[in-house]
Design a protein around this motif. Structure first.
Motif, PDB file in Angstrom:
ATOM      1  N   SER A   1       0.829  -1.208   0.000  1.00  0.00           N
ATOM      2  CA  SER A   1       0.000   0.000   0.000  1.00  0.00           C
ATOM      3  C   SER A   1       0.861   1.254   0.000  1.00  0.00           C
ATOM      4  O   SER A   1       0.418   2.321   0.452  1.00  0.00           O
ATOM      5  CB  SER A   1      -0.933   0.004   1.208  1.00  0.00           C
ATOM      6  OG  SER A   1      -0.190  -0.028   2.414  1.00  0.00           O
TER       7      SER A   1
ATOM      8  N   ASN B   1      -2.182   3.267   8.427  1.00  0.00           N
ATOM      9  CA  ASN B   1      -3.476   2.858   8.970  1.00  0.00           C
ATOM     10  C   ASN B   1      -3.390   2.902  10.495  1.00  0.00           C
ATOM     11  O   ASN B   1      -2.352   3.240  11.073  1.00  0.00           O
ATOM     12  CB  ASN B   1      -3.886   1.468   8.463  1.00  0.00           C
ATOM     13  CG  ASN B   1      -2.887   0.382   8.862  1.00  0.00           C
ATOM     14  OD1 ASN B   1      -1.895   0.626   9.550  1.00  0.00           O
ATOM     15  ND2 ASN B   1      -3.156  -0.839   8.425  1.00  0.00           N
TER      16      ASN B   1
ATOM     17  N   ASP C   1      -4.482   5.674   5.108  1.00  0.00           N
ATOM     18  CA  ASP C   1      -5.235   4.599   4.468  1.00  0.00           C
ATOM     19  C   ASP C   1      -6.706   5.021   4.394  1.00  0.00           C
ATOM     20  O   ASP C   1      -7.464   4.886   5.357  1.00  0.00           O
ATOM     21  CB  ASP C   1      -5.082   3.308   5.271  1.00  0.00           C
ATOM     22  CG  ASP C   1      -5.503   2.088   4.475  1.00  0.00           C
ATOM     23  OD1 ASP C   1      -6.389   2.221   3.607  1.00  0.00           O
ATOM     24  OD2 ASP C   1      -4.950   1.002   4.708  1.00  0.00           O
ATOM     25  N   ILE C   2      -7.106   5.575   3.249  1.00  0.00           N
ATOM     26  CA  ILE C   2      -8.425   6.195   3.102  1.00  0.00           C
ATOM     27  C   ILE C   2      -9.550   5.199   3.347  1.00  0.00           C
ATOM     28  O   ILE C   2     -10.629   5.560   3.839  1.00  0.00           O
ATOM     29  CB  ILE C   2      -8.554   6.837   1.703  1.00  0.00           C
ATOM     30  CG1 ILE C   2      -7.533   7.975   1.573  1.00  0.00           C
ATOM     31  CG2 ILE C   2      -9.965   7.369   1.467  1.00  0.00           C
ATOM     32  CD1 ILE C   2      -7.445   8.567   0.180  1.00  0.00           C
ATOM     33  N   LYS C   3      -9.314   3.938   3.047  1.00  0.00           N
ATOM     34  CA  LYS C   3     -10.363   2.924   3.233  1.00  0.00           C
ATOM     35  C   LYS C   3     -10.835   2.865   4.681  1.00  0.00           C
ATOM     36  O   LYS C   3     -11.985   2.513   4.947  1.00  0.00           O
ATOM     37  CB  LYS C   3      -9.855   1.545   2.799  1.00  0.00           C
ATOM     38  CG  LYS C   3      -9.481   1.426   1.339  1.00  0.00           C
ATOM     39  CD  LYS C   3      -9.166  -0.002   0.952  1.00  0.00           C
ATOM     40  CE  LYS C   3      -7.951  -0.550   1.696  1.00  0.00           C
ATOM     41  NZ  LYS C   3      -6.695   0.147   1.286  1.00  0.00           N
ATOM     42  N   GLU C   4      -9.975   3.191   5.609  1.00  0.00           N
ATOM     43  CA  GLU C   4     -10.320   3.086   7.028  1.00  0.00           C
ATOM     44  C   GLU C   4     -11.324   4.147   7.484  1.00  0.00           C
ATOM     45  O   GLU C   4     -12.043   3.937   8.452  1.00  0.00           O
ATOM     46  CB  GLU C   4      -9.065   3.177   7.900  1.00  0.00           C
ATOM     47  CG  GLU C   4      -8.239   1.916   7.923  1.00  0.00           C
ATOM     48  CD  GLU C   4      -7.266   1.896   9.083  1.00  0.00           C
ATOM     49  OE1 GLU C   4      -6.873   0.791   9.508  1.00  0.00           O
ATOM     50  OE2 GLU C   4      -6.891   2.972   9.588  1.00  0.00           O
TER      51      GLU C   4
ATOM     52  N   ALA D   1     -13.336   6.204   5.165  1.00  0.00           N
ATOM     53  CA  ALA D   1     -14.197   6.673   4.072  1.00  0.00           C
ATOM     54  C   ALA D   1     -15.635   6.917   4.515  1.00  0.00           C
ATOM     55  O   ALA D   1     -16.300   7.837   4.017  1.00  0.00           O
ATOM     56  CB  ALA D   1     -14.161   5.671   2.914  1.00  0.00           C
ATOM     57  N   ASP D   2     -16.140   6.131   5.469  1.00  0.00           N
ATOM     58  CA  ASP D   2     -17.539   6.241   5.882  1.00  0.00           C
ATOM     59  C   ASP D   2     -17.715   6.936   7.229  1.00  0.00           C
ATOM     60  O   ASP D   2     -18.793   6.886   7.823  1.00  0.00           O
ATOM     61  CB  ASP D   2     -18.175   4.841   5.951  1.00  0.00           C
ATOM     62  CG  ASP D   2     -18.190   4.162   4.595  1.00  0.00           C
ATOM     63  OD1 ASP D   2     -18.394   4.869   3.583  1.00  0.00           O
ATOM     64  OD2 ASP D   2     -17.992   2.931   4.545  1.00  0.00           O
TER      65      ASP D   2
END
Length: 255
Positions: A24, A29, A67-70, A72-73
């Motif tokens: 990554s 993260n 780590d944008i996935k962590e 995003a919501d």
């Protein structure tokens, strides 16, 4: 300690921390931030370590960002907690550590990666390094101290330009504006960083620790008073006594 996302190596008086998430581009993260925090805390308490180097695995990336996935919501409260916890757990800890931390920026240092490098006391970069704060392209702003540390390093106007435009700059441009101290080839980066660490490690640990605290207050009302008080306090400490004695006896000090 056993780590999953970082590698910790002790080389005499220098410790080397390598962020090791190559899949990554070494993105930060939650787990990596916690591991880094634990490593810095342990090294700060290890009297055999005088200087810490922080770098990323491989030649492509120091840290490519958070780590944008962590997140995003996330909603407002979750996002505020993310920024606050990250700053308190890692970024502010590095800046205020009692030992010098040198960032060896070996590639991309974007978003949280650049913020991590800026929290370090000194920054060396490889020629292929690219630095920037792209958060506004996501509808965000830097959340790990970028809006505060960047103006201190490069001035408000250039900081605004970099943050508002979200553009990446080269290592040479970063050196021109004072964002990094020196630029080397990829092959030279770590050896040159270790060379600097070795020079620093020869000097008074207590003096350096007091200097870090004073420099961190530069530009504030408390800065001069901290310098004066620290200068006086050091006169009662063993490092000052050894340093002055060595000077008068024309020998190298043994700190």
């Amino acid at each position: 300690m056993n780590f999953e996302n970082i590698i910790l190596e002790n080389e005499g008086k220098t410790a080397l921390i390598t962020i090791n998430r190559p899949e990554s581009l070494n993105a930060l993260n939650y787990k990596t931030i916690q591991e880094l925090s634990n490593a810095f805390e342990n090294l700060n308490n290890d009297s055999s370590v005088r200087v810490i180097i922080l770098t990323g695995s491989g030649e492509r990336s120091f840290v490519a960002g958070a780590d944008i996935k962590e997140f995003a919501d996330f909603g407002t409260n979750e996002a505020e907690n993310l920024a606050r916890n990250g700053q308190q757990t890692l970024f502010n800890k590095i800046e205020n550590l009692g030992k010098p931390v040198i960032a060896a920026v070996n590639g991309f240092a974007l978003g949280g990666g650049l913020e991590l490098a800026m929290a370090c006391h000194i920054r060396y970069a490889s020629e292929n390094a690219k630095l920037g704060l792209p958060e506004v392209t996501l509808g965000l702003i830097p959340g790990y101290g970028g809006t505060q540390r960047l103006p201190q390093l490069v001035g408000k106007g250039i900081a605004n330009e970099l943050i508002f435009s979200a553009k990446m700059i080269s290592a040479e441009r970063a050196k021109e504006i004072g964002l990094v101290n020196e630029v080397f080839s990829s092959e030279e980066l770590l050896p040159k960083t270790k060379e600097l660490a070795s020079l620093i490690a020869r000097n008074s640990p207590m003096g350096i620790s007091k200097a870090i605290a004073a420099v961190n207050l530069a530009g504030t009302k408390e800065g001069f008073e901290r310098e004066i008080k620290s200068f006086g306090e050091l006169f009662e400490m063993d490092d000052k006594k050894e340093g002055v004695a060595a000077f008068l006896e024309k020998r190298k000090p043994a700190f």
